[in-house]
Enzyme design. Sequence first.
Site, PDB file in Angstrom:
ATOM      1  N   LEU A 224      18.861  -6.865   6.715  1.00 59.24           N
ATOM      2  CA  LEU A 224      19.959  -6.807   5.750  1.00 59.24           C
ATOM      3  C   LEU A 224      21.306  -6.642   6.457  1.00 59.24           C
ATOM      4  CD1 LEU A 224      18.109  -4.485   3.240  1.00 59.24           C
ATOM      5  CD2 LEU A 224      18.620  -6.925   2.909  1.00 59.24           C
TER       6      LEU A 224
ATOM      7  N   ASN B 289      14.065   3.265   5.663  1.00 61.85           N
ATOM      8  CA  ASN B 289      13.062   2.256   6.019  1.00 61.85           C
ATOM      9  C   ASN B 289      11.887   2.938   6.708  1.00 61.85           C
ATOM     10  OD1 ASN B 289      11.958  -0.390   6.596  1.00 61.85           O
ATOM     11  ND2 ASN B 289      12.657  -0.134   8.697  1.00 61.85           N
TER      12      ASN B 289
ATOM     13  N   GLU C 101       1.512   6.465   7.655  1.00 62.69           N
ATOM     14  CA  GLU C 101       2.616   6.021   6.788  1.00 62.69           C
ATOM     15  C   GLU C 101       2.438   6.536   5.366  1.00 62.69           C
ATOM     16  OE1 GLU C 101       3.284   1.737   9.062  1.00 62.69           O
ATOM     17  OE2 GLU C 101       2.583   1.760   6.996  1.00 62.69           O
TER      18      GLU C 101
ATOM     19  N   THR D 286      20.636   1.020   8.848  1.00 57.00           N
ATOM     20  CA  THR D 286      21.983   0.592   9.250  1.00 57.00           C
ATOM     21  C   THR D 286      21.896  -0.893   9.604  1.00 57.00           C
ATOM     22  OG1 THR D 286      21.569   1.133  11.565  1.00 57.00           O
ATOM     23  CG2 THR D 286      22.563   2.871  10.211  1.00 57.00           C
TER      24      THR D 286
ATOM     25  N   SER E 233       0.838  -1.213   0.000  1.00 61.28           N
ATOM     26  CA  SER E 233       0.000   0.000   0.000  1.00 61.28           C
ATOM     27  C   SER E 233       0.870   1.259   0.000  1.00 61.28           C
ATOM     28  CB  SER E 233      -0.966  -0.005   1.182  1.00 61.28           C
ATOM     29  OG  SER E 233      -0.276   0.082   2.404  1.00 61.28           O
TER      30      SER E 233
ATOM     31  N   MET F 212      10.578  -7.258   4.844  1.00 61.61           N
ATOM     32  CA  MET F 212      10.605  -7.952   6.134  1.00 61.61           C
ATOM     33  C   MET F 212      11.846  -8.813   6.376  1.00 61.61           C
ATOM     34  SD  MET F 212       8.002  -6.632   7.437  1.00 61.61           S
ATOM     35  CE  MET F 212       7.729  -7.559   8.947  1.00 61.61           C
ATOM     36  N   ARG F 213      12.956  -8.532   5.692  1.00 59.20           N
ATOM     37  CA  ARG F 213      14.186  -9.268   6.036  1.00 59.20           C
ATOM     38  C   ARG F 213      15.225  -8.281   6.555  1.00 59.20           C
ATOM     39  NH1 ARG F 213      15.750 -14.627   2.699  1.00 59.20           N
ATOM     40  NH2 ARG F 213      16.665 -15.057   4.715  1.00 59.20           N
TER      41      ARG F 213
ATOM     42  N   GLU G 235      22.244  -2.309  12.347  1.00 58.09           N
ATOM     43  CA  GLU G 235      21.506  -2.558  13.587  1.00 58.09           C
ATOM     44  C   GLU G 235      20.020  -2.320  13.320  1.00 58.09           C
ATOM     45  OE1 GLU G 235      21.419  -1.026  18.175  1.00 58.09           O
ATOM     46  OE2 GLU G 235      23.056  -0.367  16.908  1.00 58.09           O
TER      47      GLU G 235
ATOM     48  N   GLN H  48      -1.213   3.140   9.468  1.00 59.66           N
ATOM     49  CA  GLN H  48      -0.938   3.040   8.022  1.00 59.66           C
ATOM     50  C   GLN H  48      -1.334   4.320   7.294  1.00 59.66           C
ATOM     51  OE1 GLN H  48      -1.845  -0.502   5.741  1.00 59.66           O
ATOM     52  NE2 GLN H  48       0.347  -0.840   5.991  1.00 59.66           N
TER      53      GLN H  48
ATOM     54  N   ASP I 133      16.413  -1.249  12.944  1.00 62.63           N
ATOM     55  CA  ASP I 133      15.572  -0.089  13.282  1.00 62.63           C
ATOM     56  C   ASP I 133      16.304   0.946  14.144  1.00 62.63           C
ATOM     57  OD1 ASP I 133      13.490  -1.382  11.934  1.00 62.63           O
ATOM     58  OD2 ASP I 133      12.829  -2.404  13.737  1.00 62.63           O
TER      59      ASP I 133
ATOM     60  N   SER J 199       7.846   5.931  11.833  1.00 65.84           N
ATOM     61  CA  SER J 199       9.103   6.644  11.632  1.00 65.84           C
ATOM     62  C   SER J 199       9.698   6.245  10.284  1.00 65.84           C
ATOM     63  CB  SER J 199      10.127   6.260  12.706  1.00 65.84           C
ATOM     64  OG  SER J 199       9.609   6.422  14.004  1.00 65.84           O
TER      65      SER J 199
HETATM   66  C1  GRF Z   1       3.767  -1.125   7.012  1.00 62.27           C
HETATM   67  O1  GRF Z   1       2.806  -1.075   7.996  1.00 62.27           O
HETATM   68  C2  GRF Z   1       5.133  -0.829   7.559  1.00 62.27           C
HETATM   69  O2  GRF Z   1       5.117  -0.058   8.678  1.00 62.27           O
HETATM   70  C3  GRF Z   1       5.671  -2.188   7.886  1.00 62.27           C
HETATM   71  O3  GRF Z   1       5.122  -3.031   6.929  1.00 62.27           O
HETATM   72  C4  GRF Z   1       3.894  -2.499   6.454  1.00 62.27           C
HETATM   73  C5  GRF Z   1       3.898  -2.484   4.975  1.00 62.27           C
HETATM   74  O4  GRF Z   1       2.645  -2.221   4.444  1.00 62.27           O
HETATM   75  N1  GRF Z   1       7.107  -2.165   7.913  1.00 62.27           N
HETATM   76  P1  GRF Z   1       2.441  -2.178   2.862  1.00 62.27           P
HETATM   77  O5  GRF Z   1       3.078  -3.425   2.295  1.00 62.27           O
HETATM   78  O6  GRF Z   1       3.095  -0.928   2.362  1.00 62.27           O
HETATM   79  O7  GRF Z   1       0.962  -2.161   2.673  1.00 62.27           O
END
Ligand code: GRF
Length: 244
Positions: free
Chosen positions: A117, A131, A198, A165, A30, A114-115, A167, A195, A169, A160
């Site tokens: 790095l 990120n 975001e 980096t 999204s 979600m990995r 480490e 969201q 987040d 945020s």
């Molecule tokens: C978001 O909520 C973000 O904060 C997290 O993963 C989600 C990704 O949502 N890291 P989308 O794939 O952009 O819908």
Amino acid sequence: MRWYIRNMTDSHSLSKKPLKVAVLVSGSGSNLQVLIDAMNAGSLPIEIVGVISNVKEAYAVTRAQQAGIATAVFSHITEGENAGKRMGIKTFERHAGAQLNEWQPDLVVLAGFMRVLSDDFISGSPAPMINLHPSLLPKYKGLDTHQRVLESSDAHHGCSVHVVTAELDAGQVLTQAMLAVDHSESAEELQARVQKLEHQVLPWTILLIAQGALNLKAINENADAAPYLPALPLKLWLNSQIAR
Ligand code: GRF
């Protein structure tokens, strides 16, 4: 409208070129969609040069393909002979690094990727990486941020955008958007409200980078070298628009 961006290697030279952005995803995309829409509407001076996913079925890949954007999938679940075997992060990084080098972006955006790095991959990237994280860092690094906030007595929550980096987040926080927590809401309801934040703070941050107001190279090397930088993180209070 005409856009001007600062070249990221020379913050004083102006260029009319859009910022070339590569996006790494794992999920629904999204946030990627918001960037695609803003780019197509001409309200964000970027060119999304490609999208990399580590999940084959991620809807983000479909969104990119529908928008005519190049995609590369390096699935963490392998097929064929080694079906079901997990692709190691080093293998993913080798493929993703080669792809980024081919695309030569100015900025790499992790949007729901979600990995974790490695330092080598991050420092070898052809462009700075940012990120998007669903909490007001440095609070609630890692997963399940919304549930953890509801279990706390925190009055505020949000998201945020930070420099990546090695480490988790922990890199410099650039921007944050926040809302008031309603402790009677569910984690899913809170997540949906975050969201919405975001979807505003990510393009807003990329706009600041594209315009040179946020110079990631200067931040990475030495914040003192850029005395014009505003105090970070820049905070956006959007509670009134997404109140419960
Ligand atoms: C978001 O909520 C973000 O904060 C997290 O993963 C989600 C990704 O949502 N890291 P989308 O794939 O952009 O819908």
